[in-house]
Structure formats: C-alpha cells, structure tokens
Design an enzyme around this catalytic site. Structure first.
Site, mmCIF file in Angstrom:
data_model
loop_
_atom_site.group_PDB
_atom_site.id
_atom_site.type_symbol
_atom_site.label_atom_id
_atom_site.label_comp_id
_atom_site.label_asym_id
_atom_site.label_seq_id
_atom_site.Cartn_x
_atom_site.Cartn_y
_atom_site.Cartn_z
ATOM 1 N N HIS A 322 0.857 -1.185 0.000
ATOM 2 C CA HIS A 322 0.000 0.000 0.000
ATOM 3 C C HIS A 322 0.895 1.236 0.000
ATOM 4 O O HIS A 322 1.239 1.778 1.049
ATOM 5 C CB HIS A 322 -0.898 -0.021 1.239
ATOM 6 C CG HIS A 322 -1.892 1.094 1.289
ATOM 7 N ND1 HIS A 322 -3.184 0.982 0.822
ATOM 8 C CD2 HIS A 322 -1.791 2.373 1.752
ATOM 9 C CE1 HIS A 322 -3.830 2.114 0.999
ATOM 10 N NE2 HIS A 322 -2.999 2.978 1.563
ATOM 11 N N ASP A 373 -1.425 -10.538 0.535
ATOM 12 C CA ASP A 373 -0.608 -9.567 -0.220
ATOM 13 C C ASP A 373 -1.523 -8.704 -1.082
ATOM 14 O O ASP A 373 -1.744 -8.986 -2.262
ATOM 15 C CB ASP A 373 0.416 -10.313 -1.075
ATOM 16 C CG ASP A 373 1.439 -9.370 -1.700
ATOM 17 O OD1 ASP A 373 1.494 -8.199 -1.283
ATOM 18 O OD2 ASP A 373 2.176 -9.811 -2.597
#
Length: 404
Positions: A322, A373
C-alpha cells in the site's frame, strides 16, 4: 547397523541440520543496506544528485508557502503523501539512537544512515525556524487519502498545521526536541557546527515544553511486559509463529520498536552487570537479545509462511504494498501528469507494484501469522518510516553478531 547405513543416517541428519540453518540464517548486512535505502524512497522535496532510488523525483516544492515558511523536505511517513512531524520525529530519534549505539557496526552503511538522519533534522530546523511556532503537519489527510497519486503529481492541498501558544501541541514539540537532541550527539563527531545548531534548537523547544521522566522507574516493568515468560501484565501477546502482537494491525511496528528497546536495554544491563526480575523469572541480558533476534528473524522470513516482510529481501516478499509512489508508474516511464482518481486502476490492480520500494518493512501478518498480499489491506501491507527506523539499529547489531 552396518557402516553404510550409519553413514547414510549421518548424511541425512547433516542435510536436515543444513536445511534448518538455511531457514534460520539471514543476511543481516543485506537487510541493513536495504532498510536504510528505503528512506530515499520516502523523501519529500528536491532530490539530491546522489539519489539512489531513482524512480523517485522532486515533489512538494511549494510546501510552506501558505504560512510563509520554507517547509520543503522531510519524509512522507508511509504510503501516503502527508508529512506528519510526530512520526517523523520518532523516526529521526530512532535513526539517531541506532547510529549512536550501533553505528560502529554499520561499516560503509553508516554514511547512508547519516544522510537519512540529516534529511530529517534539516526539515525540523525549518519546521521550528519561527520562535514560538512548530509545524506539526503538512498536507490534508482526508484529501490526500481520497487520491492515489504519485508525490510528484500532488494536486491536493498542502496545508501547513502549526502549533503555538494559543494552539498548543507540547507532545509534538517534545518529540522534535528529542530528535534534534539525539541527532546532535551523532553529529558531534562528524560536524560540530551542525551539532551545535540542532542542539540549541532542541533546547529552545524544551524551554517551551514541560517533559516528566518516568522512564527510569518503569523501565524494568516495561521490559518484563514484552517477554513471553512474564507471568502477568503483558503489553503484547505472541502469534503462534512468535510475532509480537497488539490490537489494531501493523504488528511490525511493535516488533521492531520493542525489539530495539530490548536490545538497547540488554546492553545497559550488561554494562552494570544486572539482570531483571519478572515475577519468579530472572531475566538476563542475553535473554533480551534472544527475544529481539526472534522478532528480526521472523520479519526476515523465519515464520510459518517463510515470507520476508521486507520488500526486496529474500526470495518471497510482499509485491502489492500500500504505497502510492511504488504502485504508480514512475515519471521516467510515464511523464504525463496522473490526476487524483487516475491512479485508481493501479490501486485496484492485482499485479505487483511497478516500482520496488527496496527495504520497506510492511505492517506484516495478522495475529494468526496470515498475510494477504493486497495493497487494499493497508493495515498489513503499508510500510512506514517508523517501522523501519528501529530495524536499522537491530540489523547493525546482528550484522556484527549474527550468532547472538
């Protein structure tokens, strides 16, 4: 049992031991280099000529224009494009402490660690340049979080938030003072003039801030609260695979910060030939080092998923973190401006990030050692400067003493 069979058993046993050693052994020097390199990916402002993470370019060159103060520079604290002085100051303090206690183990990486530290202190000299005012933040979080943009393309408001006597913020002022004071000790042997400047600024900040000192009284109890064998009053729990866990996600931050304290405190205990009593258990300095190392090894891959949570380290690591700059195409490959919502397709993509934010430690797995993930899962996949900062000291020590 004949000699052939015995030899075969010995060979199988040796292979098994070697396999276990392969899983448990880590290249702490490589991890250290990458953990420091990460900070070049978090830089805000004018990129220097020796910038090594070349997919990052100049950004936020007008910061501070709204309040008439030059606030160009500093660090974006995570995967967003905001500059928060509180976590940036903590990061700076931890980098300084890492260099002070473990810099002599860093080798050639000490130069880069000093550069990372000075990038933070240079900014804080700007953020505290007007007497009686301290810049606590640059950028509007709601507007920023509503966009998925490269730092180089930002068109969200870069509002400067200032604390002063009528809008007080003693906590952030104290944290900046601590960062500057710690850094002054580092630069004292490198650049005495710069050291004196930042120390004087720290003193000026402290004069306007009230700071109690409860640490000495509570240090032993806090250290006990981190240990698995402590009978009561634990401040953390442990996942089945051995990672420190606190509510709220991003458990890597607890693992790195707490492990740094365990390692640092072990050295103080050893210096004074002390152990601490945790209930009925006598805890030695070597035990503190053992627990700290278990956390470092977990994050580097010694965990149930055999996954490194440091980007770019090991064979298996998070690919969809992120982080705006990492997930979006660089200016080198996509020179056209990417607007606020134009980056959404990259945010939502199932493909790995286009740019590798080498050395970034992500929030990590959940309390059951599971990791998804996905860049959408910010509490686990987002890296931050304050997760990485304690790891610099830890990795420096274990680079020098890998078998401790």
């Amino acid at each position: 049992m004949n000699r052939t069979n015995m030899s075969m058993l010995l060979f199988i046993g040796l292979v098994g031991i070697m396999m276990l050693m392969g899983v448990a052994s880590h290249n702490y020097g490589d991890a250290l280099s990458k953990s420091i390199l990460f900070y070049e990916g978090q830089r805000s402002g004018k990129m220097p000529s020796n910038q090594r993470m070349t997919w990052r370019k100049d950004s936020a060159l007008g910061d501070g224009d709204d309040v008439g103060i030059d606030l160009v520079g500093g660090y974006y604290d995570a995967g967003d494009n905001i500059k928060f002085s509180f976590p940036m100051a903590f990061t700076t303090t931890m980098l300084a402490w890492s260099i002070l206690d473990f810099g002599h183990f860093m080798g050639s990486e000490k130069k880069h660690a000093l550069e990372a530290l000075k990038w933070g202190t240079d900014y804080f000299l700007k953020a505290t340049s007007v007497p009686g005012k301290v810049v606590a933040q640059v950028g509007e979080p709601i507007a920023d979080h509503n966009c998925w943009e490269r730092p180089e393309d930002m068109d969200t408001p870069r509002t400067s938030y200032v604390v002063n006597s009528t809008n007080p913020g003693s906590e952030v002022s104290a944290e900046i003072a601590a960062a500057l004071a710690a850094a002054s000790m580092v630069f004292k042997t490198v650049d005495r003039e710069y050291s004196a400047i930042i120390l004087q600024r720290a003193i000026q900040l402290v004069m306007n801030t009230s700071k109690a000192d409860p640490f000495v009284r509570y240090a032993d109890n806090f250290i006990c609260s981190l240990l698995p064998e402590s009978p009561t009053d634990k401040s953390v729990t442990y996942s089945p695979g051995g990672l420190m866990v606190k509510p709220g996600g991003s458990n890597s931050q607890h693992a790195t910060a707490s492990s740094f304290l365990l390692l640092a405190y072990s050295r103080y205990l050893a210096r004074f030939n002390r152990s601490i009593q945790c209930g009925s258990a006598a805890v030695t300095p070597s035990r503190l080092i053992e627990v700290a190392k278990s956390q470092v090894d977990y994050l580097l891959g010694s965990n149930p998923l055999n996954m490194s949570y440091m980007v770019g380290y090991g064979r298996k690591f998070p690919g969809k973190i992120h982080h705006r700059g990492s997930s979006l195409p660089s200016i080198d490959t996509h020179p056209r401006h990417i607007k606020c919502k134009d980056g959404s397709i990259f945010f939502e993509s199932k493909n790995p990030n286009l740019n590798v934010l080498t050395g970034a430690i992500v929030g990590g797995p959940d309390q059951n050692d599971q990791y998804n993930d996905s860049r959408v899962d910010a509490s686990h996949s987002e890296p931050t400067t304050y997760i990485n900062a304690p790891s610099v000291g830890l990795l420096s020590y274990f680079k020098a003493f890998p078998n401790n």
